[in-house]
Write a protein that holds these residues in place. Structure first.
Motif, PDB file in Angstrom:
ATOM      1  N   ASN A  11       8.517  17.392   8.077  1.00  9.64           N
ATOM      2  CA  ASN A  11       9.202  16.513   9.021  1.00  9.64           C
ATOM      3  C   ASN A  11       9.788  15.314   8.292  1.00  9.64           C
ATOM      4  OD1 ASN A  11      10.037  14.846  11.140  1.00  9.64           O
ATOM      5  ND2 ASN A  11       8.357  15.500  12.468  1.00  9.64           N
ATOM      6  N   PRO A  12      10.913  15.521   7.605  1.00 10.60           N
ATOM      7  CA  PRO A  12      11.520  14.431   6.833  1.00 10.60           C
ATOM      8  C   PRO A  12      11.885  13.206   7.675  1.00 10.60           C
ATOM      9  CG  PRO A  12      12.592  16.532   6.333  1.00 10.60           C
ATOM     10  CD  PRO A  12      11.650  16.772   7.467  1.00 10.60           C
ATOM     11  N   LYS A  13      12.236  13.389   8.934  1.00 10.10           N
ATOM     12  CA  LYS A  13      12.592  12.245   9.781  1.00 10.10           C
ATOM     13  C   LYS A  13      11.379  11.344  10.018  1.00 10.10           C
ATOM     14  CE  LYS A  13      16.499  14.246  12.194  1.00 10.10           C
ATOM     15  NZ  LYS A  13      17.055  14.651  13.485  1.00 10.10           N
ATOM     16  N   ALA A  14      10.228  11.932  10.202  1.00  7.74           N
ATOM     17  CA  ALA A  14       9.009  11.132  10.387  1.00  7.74           C
ATOM     18  C   ALA A  14       8.695  10.353   9.113  1.00  7.74           C
ATOM     19  CB  ALA A  14       7.832  12.027  10.771  1.00  7.74           C
ATOM     20  N   VAL A  15       8.817  11.004   7.978  1.00  9.06           N
ATOM     21  CA  VAL A  15       8.547  10.335   6.706  1.00  9.06           C
ATOM     22  C   VAL A  15       9.570   9.230   6.464  1.00  9.06           C
ATOM     23  CG1 VAL A  15       8.418  10.656   4.203  1.00  9.06           C
ATOM     24  CG2 VAL A  15       7.327  12.304   5.739  1.00  9.06           C
ATOM     25  N   GLN A  16      10.822   9.452   6.827  1.00 10.39           N
ATOM     26  CA  GLN A  16      11.840   8.410   6.673  1.00 10.39           C
ATOM     27  C   GLN A  16      11.514   7.191   7.529  1.00 10.39           C
ATOM     28  OE1 GLN A  16      14.395   8.042   4.480  1.00 10.39           O
ATOM     29  NE2 GLN A  16      13.441   9.842   3.566  1.00 10.39           N
ATOM     30  N   ALA A  17      10.969   7.413   8.713  1.00  8.16           N
ATOM     31  CA  ALA A  17      10.559   6.290   9.552  1.00  8.16           C
ATOM     32  C   ALA A  17       9.458   5.484   8.860  1.00  8.16           C
ATOM     33  CB  ALA A  17      10.083   6.791  10.914  1.00  8.16           C
ATOM     34  N   LEU A  19       8.931   5.368   5.621  1.00  8.37           N
ATOM     35  CA  LEU A  19       9.557   4.719   4.467  1.00  8.37           C
ATOM     36  C   LEU A  19      10.344   3.478   4.883  1.00  8.37           C
ATOM     37  CD1 LEU A  19      10.656   7.885   2.459  1.00  8.37           C
ATOM     38  CD2 LEU A  19       8.837   6.265   1.849  1.00  8.37           C
ATOM     39  N   GLY A  20      10.915   3.507   6.081  1.00  7.20           N
ATOM     40  CA  GLY A  20      11.603   2.323   6.610  1.00  7.20           C
ATOM     41  C   GLY A  20      10.637   1.172   6.822  1.00  7.20           C
ATOM     42  N   MET A  21       9.449   1.477   7.330  1.00  9.83           N
ATOM     43  CA  MET A  21       8.424   0.443   7.496  1.00  9.83           C
ATOM     44  C   MET A  21       7.995  -0.092   6.135  1.00  9.83           C
ATOM     45  SD  MET A  21       6.212   2.177  10.586  1.00  9.83           S
ATOM     46  CE  MET A  21       4.864   1.020  10.471  1.00  9.83           C
ATOM     47  N   GLU A  22       7.828   0.814   5.176  1.00  9.65           N
ATOM     48  CA  GLU A  22       7.428   0.414   3.821  1.00  9.65           C
ATOM     49  C   GLU A  22       8.480  -0.501   3.190  1.00  9.65           C
ATOM     50  OE1 GLU A  22       4.875  -0.061   0.885  1.00  9.65           O
ATOM     51  OE2 GLU A  22       4.414   1.305   2.531  1.00  9.65           O
ATOM     52  N   LYS A  23       9.745  -0.187   3.413  1.00  8.25           N
ATOM     53  CA  LYS A  23      10.825  -1.023   2.883  1.00  8.25           C
ATOM     54  C   LYS A  23      10.773  -2.424   3.499  1.00  8.25           C
ATOM     55  CE  LYS A  23      15.826  -1.234   2.356  1.00  8.25           C
ATOM     56  NZ  LYS A  23      17.116  -0.578   2.633  1.00  8.25           N
ATOM     57  N   ALA A  24      10.522  -2.499   4.793  1.00 12.33           N
ATOM     58  CA  ALA A  24      10.418  -3.807   5.452  1.00 12.33           C
ATOM     59  C   ALA A  24       9.249  -4.608   4.879  1.00 12.33           C
ATOM     60  CB  ALA A  24      10.257  -3.621   6.962  1.00 12.33           C
ATOM     61  N   VAL A  25       8.156  -3.949   4.578  1.00 11.81           N
ATOM     62  CA  VAL A  25       7.001  -4.625   3.977  1.00 11.81           C
ATOM     63  C   VAL A  25       7.376  -5.163   2.600  1.00 11.81           C
ATOM     64  CG1 VAL A  25       4.687  -4.254   3.022  1.00 11.81           C
ATOM     65  CG2 VAL A  25       5.268  -3.340   5.284  1.00 11.81           C
ATOM     66  N   ARG A  26       8.015  -4.327   1.777  1.00 10.21           N
ATOM     67  CA  ARG A  26       8.393  -4.756   0.418  1.00 10.21           C
ATOM     68  C   ARG A  26       9.379  -5.914   0.452  1.00 10.21           C
ATOM     69  NH1 ARG A  26       8.834   0.728  -0.433  1.00 10.21           N
ATOM     70  NH2 ARG A  26      11.079   0.562  -0.512  1.00 10.21           N
ATOM     71  N   GLN A  27      10.209  -5.983   1.468  1.00  9.58           N
ATOM     72  CA  GLN A  27      11.219  -7.033   1.569  1.00  9.58           C
ATOM     73  C   GLN A  27      10.742  -8.235   2.390  1.00  9.58           C
ATOM     74  OE1 GLN A  27      14.614  -4.909   3.153  1.00  9.58           O
ATOM     75  NE2 GLN A  27      15.150  -4.078   1.151  1.00  9.58           N
ATOM     76  N   SER A  28       9.476  -8.260   2.748  1.00  4.74           N
ATOM     77  CA  SER A  28       8.952  -9.296   3.641  1.00  4.74           C
ATOM     78  C   SER A  28       8.793 -10.658   2.991  1.00  4.74           C
ATOM     79  CB  SER A  28       7.591  -8.854   4.185  1.00  4.74           C
ATOM     80  OG  SER A  28       6.613  -8.885   3.154  1.00  4.74           O
ATOM     81  N   GLY A  29       8.772 -10.703   1.669  1.00  4.78           N
ATOM     82  CA  GLY A  29       8.540 -11.958   0.981  1.00  4.78           C
ATOM     83  C   GLY A  29       7.083 -12.203   0.626  1.00  4.78           C
ATOM     84  N   LEU A  30       6.175 -11.373   1.118  1.00  2.06           N
ATOM     85  CA  LEU A  30       4.771 -11.501   0.719  1.00  2.06           C
ATOM     86  C   LEU A  30       4.628 -11.100  -0.741  1.00  2.06           C
ATOM     87  CD1 LEU A  30       2.937 -10.014   3.830  1.00  2.06           C
ATOM     88  CD2 LEU A  30       3.132 -12.423   3.176  1.00  2.06           C
ATOM     89  N   GLU A  31       3.673 -11.731  -1.408  1.00  2.00           N
ATOM     90  CA  GLU A  31       3.458 -11.475  -2.821  1.00  2.00           C
ATOM     91  C   GLU A  31       3.101 -10.010  -3.064  1.00  2.00           C
ATOM     92  OE1 GLU A  31       2.149 -13.772  -0.680  1.00  2.00           O
ATOM     93  OE2 GLU A  31       0.739 -14.969  -1.861  1.00  2.00           O
ATOM     94  N   PRO A  32       3.785  -9.360  -4.013  1.00  4.80           N
ATOM     95  CA  PRO A  32       3.457  -7.961  -4.310  1.00  4.80           C
ATOM     96  C   PRO A  32       1.983  -7.772  -4.671  1.00  4.80           C
ATOM     97  CG  PRO A  32       5.547  -8.533  -5.305  1.00  4.80           C
ATOM     98  CD  PRO A  32       4.962  -9.814  -4.762  1.00  4.80           C
ATOM     99  N   SER A  33       1.389  -8.710  -5.381  1.00  5.98           N
ATOM    100  CA  SER A  33      -0.031  -8.578  -5.739  1.00  5.98           C
ATOM    101  C   SER A  33      -0.914  -8.590  -4.493  1.00  5.98           C
ATOM    102  CB  SER A  33      -0.440  -9.699  -6.698  1.00  5.98           C
ATOM    103  OG  SER A  33      -0.237 -10.966  -6.092  1.00  5.98           O
ATOM    104  N   LEU A  34      -0.590  -9.440  -3.539  1.00  2.00           N
ATOM    105  CA  LEU A  34      -1.337  -9.489  -2.281  1.00  2.00           C
ATOM    106  C   LEU A  34      -1.197  -8.170  -1.525  1.00  2.00           C
ATOM    107  CD1 LEU A  34      -2.843 -11.487  -0.194  1.00  2.00           C
ATOM    108  CD2 LEU A  34      -0.608 -11.520   0.911  1.00  2.00           C
ATOM    109  N   LEU A  35       0.015  -7.651  -1.487  1.00  4.67           N
ATOM    110  CA  LEU A  35       0.245  -6.392  -0.777  1.00  4.67           C
ATOM    111  C   LEU A  35      -0.546  -5.249  -1.402  1.00  4.67           C
ATOM    112  CD1 LEU A  35       4.076  -6.682  -0.071  1.00  4.67           C
ATOM    113  CD2 LEU A  35       2.195  -6.840   1.591  1.00  4.67           C
TER     114      LEU A  35
END
Length: 149
Positions: A11-17, A19-35
Motif C-alpha cells: 500500500n504505497p499510498k499509506a506509506v506516503q502518508a 512519509l509526509g508526517m515524517e517530513k513534517a517532523v524533520r522540518q519542524s525545527g526541533l533539534e535532530p538529536s532530540l528527535l
C-alpha cells in the motif's frame, strides 16, 4: 521472525502518508538529536527492534554518545539528559503508553515549560509518527538492518 508483509509494496499510498508526517517532523525545527532520542525511546517502549536499530544508528551518526543511548532505557534515573530532553522523554513515555497514563498533567506541564506551543505540537507529531512506524514495523515484522517494508 520472518517478515509478514512488505507494507511499502502492499500500500504505497499509506506509506506516503506516513512519509509526509515524517517530513513534517524533520522540518519542524526541533533539534535532530532530540528527535532521535524521542524516536528511540518510543521504539524501546513499543519493543520495535527495527526502529531501535535504525534510530540508534542515525543518532550515533549525528554525534550522539553511546552512553546516552545506553542510558535511554532508564532515562529517569540518568543525569546525562538536559531538562528539555527529559521533558520530551516524559511526554514520549506518556503518549506512547497513553492507555496506561492518560497523558497526565504533570508530564504535560513539564513539557509545556520546556517547549513553545508550536514545538509542543511538533513534538507530539513526532511521537505520533514514531508510534505509527513502530506499529507498521512490529505488526509486519520488519527485519532490523534490512530495507523497510
Amino acid at each position: 521472525m520472518p517478515r509478514r508483509l512488505n507494507y511499502y509494496a502492499a500500500n504505497p499510498k499509506a506509506v506516503q502518508a506516513m512519509l509526509g508526517m515524517e517530513k513534517a517532523v524533520r522540518q519542524s525545527g526541533l533539534e535532530p538529536s532530540l528527535l532521535e532520542l524521542v524516536k528511540t525511546r518510543a521504539s524501546q517502549v513499543n519493543h520495535c527492534a527495527y526502529c531501535i536499530e535504525m534510530h540508534t544508528r542515525e543518532a550515533r551518526a549525528a554525534g550522539e554518545t553511546e552512553e546516552r543511548l545506553y542510558m535511554l532505557a532508564a532515562w529517569e534515573e540518568a543525569e546525562c539528559y538536559t531538562p528539555r530532553e527529559r521533558a520530551a522523554l516524559a511526554w514520549t513515555d506518556s503518549l506512547t503508553r497513553l492507555a496506561d497514563t492518560g497523558a497526565p498533567d504533570p508530564a504535560y506541564h513539564v513539557m509545556a515549560e520546556a517547549f513553545t506551543p508550536e514545538e509542543q505540537v511538533a513534538l507530539t507529531l513526532a511521537i505520533v509518527t514514531i508510534n505509527g512506524w513502530n506499529r507498521f514495523a512490529v505488526g509486519f515484522r520488519a527485519i532490523p538492518g534490512e530495507p523497510p517494508g
